[in-house]
Each structure stands twice: as C-alpha cells, then as structure tokens.
Design a protein around this motif. Sequence first.
Motif, PDB file in Angstrom:
ATOM      1  N   LEU A  83     121.965  42.922  57.961  1.00  0.00           N
ATOM      2  CA  LEU A  83     121.136  43.990  58.517  1.00  0.00           C
ATOM      3  C   LEU A  83     120.650  43.622  59.911  1.00  0.00           C
ATOM      4  O   LEU A  83     120.657  44.449  60.818  1.00  0.00           O
ATOM      5  N   ASP A  84     120.249  42.371  60.088  1.00  0.00           N
ATOM      6  CA  ASP A  84     119.746  41.981  61.407  1.00  0.00           C
ATOM      7  C   ASP A  84     120.868  41.868  62.428  1.00  0.00           C
ATOM      8  O   ASP A  84     120.629  41.957  63.638  1.00  0.00           O
ATOM      9  N   ASP A 132     123.022  49.733  56.441  1.00  0.00           N
ATOM     10  CA  ASP A 132     122.752  49.806  55.007  1.00  0.00           C
ATOM     11  C   ASP A 132     123.591  48.746  54.308  1.00  0.00           C
ATOM     12  O   ASP A 132     124.557  48.236  54.881  1.00  0.00           O
ATOM     13  N   TYR A 133     123.203  48.455  53.069  1.00  0.00           N
ATOM     14  CA  TYR A 133     123.828  47.343  52.363  1.00  0.00           C
ATOM     15  C   TYR A 133     123.839  47.677  50.880  1.00  0.00           C
ATOM     16  O   TYR A 133     122.776  47.876  50.281  1.00  0.00           O
ATOM     17  N   ILE A 134     125.006  47.770  50.291  1.00  0.00           N
ATOM     18  CA  ILE A 134     125.130  48.018  48.853  1.00  0.00           C
ATOM     19  C   ILE A 134     125.843  46.835  48.221  1.00  0.00           C
ATOM     20  O   ILE A 134     126.782  46.288  48.793  1.00  0.00           O
ATOM     21  N   LYS A 186     121.900  39.770  52.826  1.00  0.00           N
ATOM     22  CA  LYS A 186     121.473  41.104  53.238  1.00  0.00           C
ATOM     23  C   LYS A 186     120.742  41.053  54.571  1.00  0.00           C
ATOM     24  O   LYS A 186     121.012  41.847  55.479  1.00  0.00           O
ATOM     25  N   VAL A 187     119.797  40.110  54.665  1.00  0.00           N
ATOM     26  CA  VAL A 187     118.997  40.037  55.890  1.00  0.00           C
ATOM     27  C   VAL A 187     119.890  39.747  57.085  1.00  0.00           C
ATOM     28  O   VAL A 187     119.762  40.374  58.150  1.00  0.00           O
ATOM     29  N   ARG A 234     115.181  50.135  64.393  1.00  0.00           N
ATOM     30  CA  ARG A 234     116.142  49.949  65.481  1.00  0.00           C
ATOM     31  C   ARG A 234     116.797  51.279  65.840  1.00  0.00           C
ATOM     32  O   ARG A 234     117.038  51.592  67.001  1.00  0.00           O
ATOM     33  N   SER A 286     119.445  37.491  48.979  1.00  0.00           N
ATOM     34  CA  SER A 286     118.611  38.117  49.990  1.00  0.00           C
ATOM     35  C   SER A 286     119.040  37.703  51.398  1.00  0.00           C
ATOM     36  O   SER A 286     119.016  38.505  52.328  1.00  0.00           O
ATOM     37  N   ALA A 302     113.937  43.444  56.435  1.00  0.00           N
ATOM     38  CA  ALA A 302     115.197  43.598  57.165  1.00  0.00           C
ATOM     39  C   ALA A 302     115.602  45.067  57.216  1.00  0.00           C
ATOM     40  O   ALA A 302     116.043  45.571  58.259  1.00  0.00           O
ATOM     41  N   ARG A 303     115.457  45.768  56.111  1.00  0.00           N
ATOM     42  CA  ARG A 303     115.812  47.192  56.102  1.00  0.00           C
ATOM     43  C   ARG A 303     114.866  47.988  57.001  1.00  0.00           C
ATOM     44  O   ARG A 303     115.281  48.940  57.672  1.00  0.00           O
TER      45      ARG A 303
END
Lengths: 224, 224
Positions: free
Chosen positions: A91-92, A97-99, A87-88, B117, A84, B110-111
Amino acid sequence: MNNVLVVDDDAHIRSALGITLRANGYTVSTAPDGESALVSAAQHPVNVVILDLGLPDIDGTTVITRLRKWSSVPILVLSARHGSNDKVQALDAGADDYITKPFGFDELLARLRALLRRSLEPDETPVITTGAFTVNLALHRVLRDGKDVSLTPTEWNILELLVCNPGKLITQQQLLSEVWGAAYGKEANYLRVYMAQLRRKLEPEPGNPRHLLTESGIGYRFQP
Amino acid sequence: MNNVLVVDDDAHIRSALGITLRANGYTVSTAPDGESALVSAAQHPVNVVILDLGLPDIDGTTVITRLRKWSSVPILVLSARHGSNDKVQALDAGADDYITKPFGFDELLARLRALLRRSLEPDETPVITTGAFTVNLALHRVLRDGKDVSLTPTEWNILELLVCNPGKLITQQQLLSEVWGAAYGKEANYLRVYMAQLRRKLEPEPGNPRHLLTESGIGYRFQP
DNA sequence: GCCGTCCCTAACGAATTCTTAACGCCGCAG
DNA sequence: CTGCGGCGTTAAGAATTCGTTAGGGACGGC
C-alpha cells in the motif's frame, strides 16, 4: 474506460479472472510476470491493474514502485500472504487496495468498481519530449534523432528523477540520496561526472546545455 | 489535511482509534452513531471517514448513501461481518475500502494513507507575483519578463525569506542569522551587497526599488 | 582467462560565488 | 557648516564549485 490489466503467474487464475471480468463488461489484457506487465501497461492505456504479488521475476512491491514512477493507474493487489507487513509495504509503495487469497469474485468486482469510480481520467502518455531528445519513462528508453541512446543504470536514475519533475530544481542532496542512497550526501563529485556523461549523450551542445541545467551551488534542473 | 472522522458505537474503539490516529499526526473527531456522524461531517471539513457498519440508529450503508449525496470524502468501512454481501453493498453504496474486524492498526493506517494519497488535490503551486517579477517557490525559480533569472544560493535564500513573509518587516538580525548563521549578526554589510544584487536582477529601477524595500536602521521588507 | 561495461576516484583549469574593503551619497544632529 | 552613521555601489582577491579527463577496480558474458 474499462481496461483491466491482470498480472499473475498462474495461468488458471489469469484465465478465470479474464472470463469473469469480461462477463462483467471489462476489456482484459493479461501478463504473466512483472516485466511484461510494465511493458503492457506502457503500450496501451489501462484503467486499473490487478496485481499478484508473487511474481517469478520481480518483487511485486518493485512492480508497484516502477509503475508509480510514471502512472497513477489504480492498483489492486492480490496476495496469498496475510501478513500485515506485506500489506503495508504494498500500500505504501502505491497500491490502492489489497485482497488476500482466497477471495470472492463478488468482493473483487465491488472493489474494482470502487476504484474505477474514483479515477475517471485515462492514462497520460509517459513520454517527455524536448527539442533534442525523447524520454519514455515506462520503457526506460531515450531516443535522440530517432535512434536509441543507451544509458547506464545510474545515468537513467538521474535522468528519470530530473525528467519526472520538469522545470523543478532538484538539489544535490535529493539526487544523491535518491540515486546512491542517503549516506552519499556529500559526494557531489559523482553528480558532476554523470551529468557530464548525460549531456554528452543527450545535449546537442554538451558544453552549453539547454535541457540539463546546472544551478551552481544547489543542484540541477530539467528544462523541457 | 489530516482530519479523520471516526464513527463507531463502541466507546472503547473510538478511544483506541483516536489515540492511535493522533499519535500518527491526524486530527480526530468522533461520532457514536449515524446521525451525529452526518452532522459532524457537515459541520467541519473532514478528509477521510472511518465508519463502523454496526451503528445503533441507522444502517451503515444508509449512512454511506446519505453522505455521498453531497460529499465525496473517502470512506473506510470497519465491520465485524465477513460476508461478501455486506462488503459489496457498502462498496457499491460509495465506500472506498472495507476492513473486517479484528484488524491490525498497521494495516488500517496504511489503507488510510492510500486513501488520502488519492484525495490530494493537484498541486497548487505557491507562486508569488509582483508587477516586476514572479517567484515560484516549488520550482525554485524566478521569472522576469517571462525569462529565467539566475540567482546564487545566497541571493535565493534572502529572497525566499522575504517573499515568504509578504509585507512583513524582516530585521537585519533575522536575515543574517537565517542565511549566514547565528554568528553573523553584525555583518550588515553583506545585506547591503546582496540586496543591491537582488534589486539589480529583479527591480525595473534598482535605484528606486518598489518591492524590495529598505527600513533604515532596522531591516528589509518585501512589498508584493 | 579475456574483454567490455560500468562505477568510483582523483586531479586540473575554468567558471561562479563569496567575502571584504573602499568610496560617495544622504539625512540628521550638533 | 561639519561630523557621523547608515545605506548603495563597485571592484578585486579569496574561496568554492563546476566541467572535464583519465585511470583503476569490480563484475558479468563469452
């Protein structure tokens, strides 16, 4: 409209993604590491970036941060890490997007379509020009009279922050905490030294600056 | 700015999401099914929708399609289905992101930040204009006759306080304690000095001010 | 080891800003 | 008419901030 930049250190993935994307009507360029990805994104317009986080040279999050300094291109992150935190952070930092691997091409293409749907406009030129000098934010280059000006890392960080906010007053606290860190809020002396160096390198008349202006008691301002 | 609409048939999930989102500064409204979700989205403005695909009345993809008929609000889909087809259908119907259950709240938040944003509309610069001068609060800048007016920090603080409350009477105590600190409540002389300086710099006729008005014995007022 | 680059630090006059005091004007009440 | 308080204006010294310079130390390349 459909330029995709694929950034991955694995040549097989680059190839497979390239074939799949081209088969779906995209124009594809590729980069094997972070530095070349940033250069590639700067040199020709890109509508979306597919970015693997596990790069050999720079941390993936850093690539996102540096790209976001001058570009708002959508970024889709590929990663083997399911955590996690990763990803955070991505993204931040500015990813859209995140795969996680392994992923289905159908899903990737669908997410790509979703991203492109939102961003119709192409890239802006990451170049700021004044009467005296030219700053290329993407390439970290400054030109004056057609010749390269060499800036130290600290000088560049200050100039970048000022130039990214044209006409806006940047307070001393903002500059210090952005360039040196939050703990250096009182060391206004640093700013005086480095602003003088920047002016000597960039201003035609360093003693009477026209683009790097002082707001006494508050901060500095970049005037295009 | 932070209105979230949570659509889920499971009351526990609605509750849990609502608590978490509110704890992170969002305003939350909820809906248990597709019809009420569409009504809710139509009735009050929503900045992002979190949508569970497994709704009792309408198919989730249909909700997306119907919402997209008139709204471009970002949609984040929650789903228990991991299948590639479901994802592709939802994304192509107009969803912006897709998370499968179980998911981590950190990742969801986060998403959510990434989506919000993007949907931030381009900066509306707060500019206050009068017949004589223009104040740009974001740039920290004052223009008069198209030219920059240089203000000292104290002058700017006073002007900012007045200009942020157009037409409102600001007492001497308010000005003094805001600009100099709570201990300076009696030094009304400072105000006379600095108001005179501001008028000389900004008013066409400093002796007969039209925008920086005195309320004798009480304070000052900014008249736009 | 040697050299160059870069960063940090301290100092100095110069420039700007802040504080303070004084003076005159005006309206008002006595 | 006269005294008083609040206001605008001005100016001068005090205090702060700025630009500039120079030198020491850390670091990496050769």
